[in-house]
Design a protein around this motif. Structure first.
Motif, PDB file in Angstrom:
ATOM      1  N   GLU A   7       0.740  -0.923  -0.313  1.00 42.95           N
ATOM      2  CA  GLU A   7       0.267  -0.276   0.075  1.00 42.95           C
ATOM      3  C   GLU A   7       0.556   1.360  -0.594  1.00 42.95           C
ATOM      4  O   GLU A   7       0.636   2.249  -0.853  1.00 42.95           O
ATOM      5  N   ALA A   8       1.137   0.660   0.643  1.00 41.04           N
ATOM      6  CA  ALA A   8       2.586   2.201   0.698  1.00 41.04           C
ATOM      7  C   ALA A   8       3.375   2.730  -0.760  1.00 41.04           C
ATOM      8  O   ALA A   8       3.745   3.958  -0.803  1.00 41.04           O
ATOM      9  N   GLU A   9       3.900   1.114  -0.953  1.00 36.91           N
ATOM     10  CA  GLU A   9       4.254   1.870  -2.503  1.00 36.91           C
ATOM     11  C   GLU A   9       3.276   2.057  -3.386  1.00 36.91           C
ATOM     12  O   GLU A   9       4.054   3.083  -4.476  1.00 36.91           O
ATOM     13  N   LEU A  10       1.986   1.179  -3.264  1.00 36.49           N
ATOM     14  CA  LEU A  10       1.738   2.058  -4.527  1.00 36.49           C
ATOM     15  C   LEU A  10       0.708   3.183  -4.589  1.00 36.49           C
ATOM     16  O   LEU A  10       1.062   4.542  -5.020  1.00 36.49           O
ATOM     17  N   ALA A  11       0.723   3.624  -2.925  1.00 39.58           N
ATOM     18  CA  ALA A  11       0.380   5.177  -2.467  1.00 39.58           C
ATOM     19  C   ALA A  11       1.743   6.126  -3.511  1.00 39.58           C
ATOM     20  O   ALA A  11       1.526   7.313  -4.161  1.00 39.58           O
ATOM     21  N   ASP A  12       2.753   5.967  -2.865  1.00 38.76           N
ATOM     22  CA  ASP A  12       4.141   6.315  -3.749  1.00 38.76           C
ATOM     23  C   ASP A  12       3.724   6.046  -5.018  1.00 38.76           C
ATOM     24  O   ASP A  12       4.222   7.683  -5.772  1.00 38.76           O
ATOM     25  N   LEU A  13       3.971   5.452  -5.572  1.00 35.70           N
ATOM     26  CA  LEU A  13       3.713   4.759  -7.177  1.00 35.70           C
ATOM     27  C   LEU A  13       2.443   6.121  -7.213  1.00 35.70           C
ATOM     28  O   LEU A  13       2.721   6.838  -8.600  1.00 35.70           O
ATOM     29  N   GLU A  14       1.247   6.284  -7.405  1.00 34.89           N
ATOM     30  CA  GLU A  14       0.460   7.039  -7.359  1.00 34.89           C
ATOM     31  C   GLU A  14       0.457   8.431  -7.375  1.00 34.89           C
ATOM     32  O   GLU A  14       0.305   9.607  -8.437  1.00 34.89           O
ATOM     33  N   ALA A  15       1.717   9.300  -6.110  1.00 34.67           N
ATOM     34  CA  ALA A  15       1.908  10.880  -6.377  1.00 34.67           C
ATOM     35  C   ALA A  15       3.349  10.718  -7.422  1.00 34.67           C
ATOM     36  O   ALA A  15       2.668  11.945  -7.910  1.00 34.67           O
ATOM     37  N   ARG A  16       3.690   9.595  -8.180  1.00 38.19           N
ATOM     38  CA  ARG A  16       4.591   9.850  -9.040  1.00 38.19           C
ATOM     39  C   ARG A  16       3.737   9.410 -10.323  1.00 38.19           C
ATOM     40  O   ARG A  16       4.321  10.890 -10.916  1.00 38.19           O
ATOM     41  N   LYS A  17       3.068   9.244 -10.397  1.00 42.46           N
ATOM     42  CA  LYS A  17       2.338   8.958 -11.652  1.00 42.46           C
ATOM     43  C   LYS A  17       1.579  11.078 -11.961  1.00 42.46           C
ATOM     44  O   LYS A  17       1.474  11.236 -12.614  1.00 42.46           O
ATOM     45  N   GLU A  18       0.927  11.298 -10.735  1.00 38.04           N
ATOM     46  CA  GLU A  18       0.488  12.678 -10.973  1.00 38.04           C
ATOM     47  C   GLU A  18       1.653  13.881 -11.455  1.00 38.04           C
ATOM     48  O   GLU A  18       1.107  14.669 -12.232  1.00 38.04           O
ATOM     49  N   ALA A  19       3.564  13.727 -10.892  1.00 38.86           N
ATOM     50  CA  ALA A  19       4.579  14.367 -10.260  1.00 38.86           C
ATOM     51  C   ALA A  19       4.004  14.609 -12.310  1.00 38.86           C
ATOM     52  O   ALA A  19       4.227  15.574 -12.657  1.00 38.86           O
ATOM     53  N   ARG A  20       4.069  13.452 -12.653  1.00 40.52           N
ATOM     54  CA  ARG A  20       4.684  12.606 -14.435  1.00 40.52           C
ATOM     55  C   ARG A  20       4.037  13.706 -15.254  1.00 40.52           C
ATOM     56  O   ARG A  20       3.866  14.457 -15.844  1.00 40.52           O
ATOM     57  N   TYR A  21       2.447  13.376 -14.477  1.00 41.52           N
ATOM     58  CA  TYR A  21       1.310  14.197 -16.005  1.00 41.52           C
ATOM     59  C   TYR A  21       1.271  15.760 -15.337  1.00 41.52           C
ATOM     60  O   TYR A  21       1.449  15.960 -16.686  1.00 41.52           O
ATOM     61  N   ARG A  22       1.495  16.086 -14.634  1.00 40.66           N
ATOM     62  CA  ARG A  22       1.718  17.752 -14.210  1.00 40.66           C
ATOM     63  C   ARG A  22       3.109  18.345 -15.006  1.00 40.66           C
ATOM     64  O   ARG A  22       3.204  19.136 -16.024  1.00 40.66           O
ATOM     65  N   GLU A  23       3.739  17.100 -14.744  1.00 39.82           N
ATOM     66  CA  GLU A  23       4.908  16.917 -15.959  1.00 39.82           C
ATOM     67  C   GLU A  23       4.988  17.447 -17.182  1.00 39.82           C
ATOM     68  O   GLU A  23       5.088  18.505 -18.252  1.00 39.82           O
ATOM     69  N   ILE A  24       4.208  16.434 -17.788  1.00 37.08           N
ATOM     70  CA  ILE A  24       3.713  16.169 -19.139  1.00 37.08           C
ATOM     71  C   ILE A  24       3.123  16.869 -19.420  1.00 37.08           C
ATOM     72  O   ILE A  24       3.359  18.223 -20.454  1.00 37.08           O
ATOM     73  N   ARG A  25       1.655  17.932 -18.588  1.00 38.93           N
ATOM     74  CA  ARG A  25       1.769  19.451 -18.906  1.00 38.93           C
ATOM     75  C   ARG A  25       1.730  20.249 -19.118  1.00 38.93           C
ATOM     76  O   ARG A  25       1.665  21.067 -19.993  1.00 38.93           O
ATOM     77  N   ASP A  26       3.027  20.795 -18.131  1.00 41.58           N
ATOM     78  CA  ASP A  26       3.675  21.628 -17.923  1.00 41.58           C
ATOM     79  C   ASP A  26       4.928  21.858 -19.092  1.00 41.58           C
ATOM     80  O   ASP A  26       5.199  22.888 -20.145  1.00 41.58           O
ATOM     81  N   VAL A  27       5.172  20.880 -20.125  1.00 47.76           N
ATOM     82  CA  VAL A  27       5.950  21.045 -21.498  1.00 47.76           C
ATOM     83  C   VAL A  27       5.149  20.943 -22.240  1.00 47.76           C
ATOM     84  O   VAL A  27       6.134  21.510 -23.575  1.00 47.76           O
ATOM     85  N   GLU A  28       4.058  20.143 -22.106  1.00 42.70           N
ATOM     86  CA  GLU A  28       2.942  20.707 -23.267  1.00 42.70           C
ATOM     87  C   GLU A  28       2.960  22.897 -23.345  1.00 42.70           C
ATOM     88  O   GLU A  28       3.213  22.975 -24.072  1.00 42.70           O
ATOM     89  N   ALA A  29       2.962  23.213 -22.486  1.00 37.63           N
ATOM     90  CA  ALA A  29       2.248  24.468 -22.045  1.00 37.63           C
ATOM     91  C   ALA A  29       3.783  25.662 -22.446  1.00 37.63           C
ATOM     92  O   ALA A  29       3.705  26.161 -23.101  1.00 37.63           O
TER      93      ALA A  29
END
Length: 86
Positions: A7-29
């Protein structure tokens, strides 16, 4: 319990996923605003998306989705609500 390492690893991965999504949107912008060249955009976008896909695959493995068939009615595991990763 709260001490479950999966569960701890899953929570960490979910946070990393959201960070990557944010970075992708920032690069696109940044690219759309002319702050990144086409070459830099392609390189960064490719790296970020590749990393996001790896994170999604790890999440799937932790959740047991990668090896099990979809038992009727569940949402498509390929639809993760992020920026166009298809």
């Amino acid at each position: 319990p709260d001490d479950d390492p999966a569960e701890a690893e899953l929570a960490d991965l979910e946070a990393r996923k959201e960070a990557r999504y944010r970075e992708i949107r920032d690069v696109e912008a940044d690219h759309a605003a002319g702050k990144l060249s086409d070459e830099d955009f392609r390189r960064l976008d490719s790296e970020l998306r590749r990393d996001a896909i790896e994170i999604l695959q790890r999440i799937d493995r932790l959740r047991g989705l990668a090896d099990s068939p979809d038992p009727g009615g569940r949402a498509d595991p390929g639809d993760r609500g992020g920026p166009g990763l298809d």
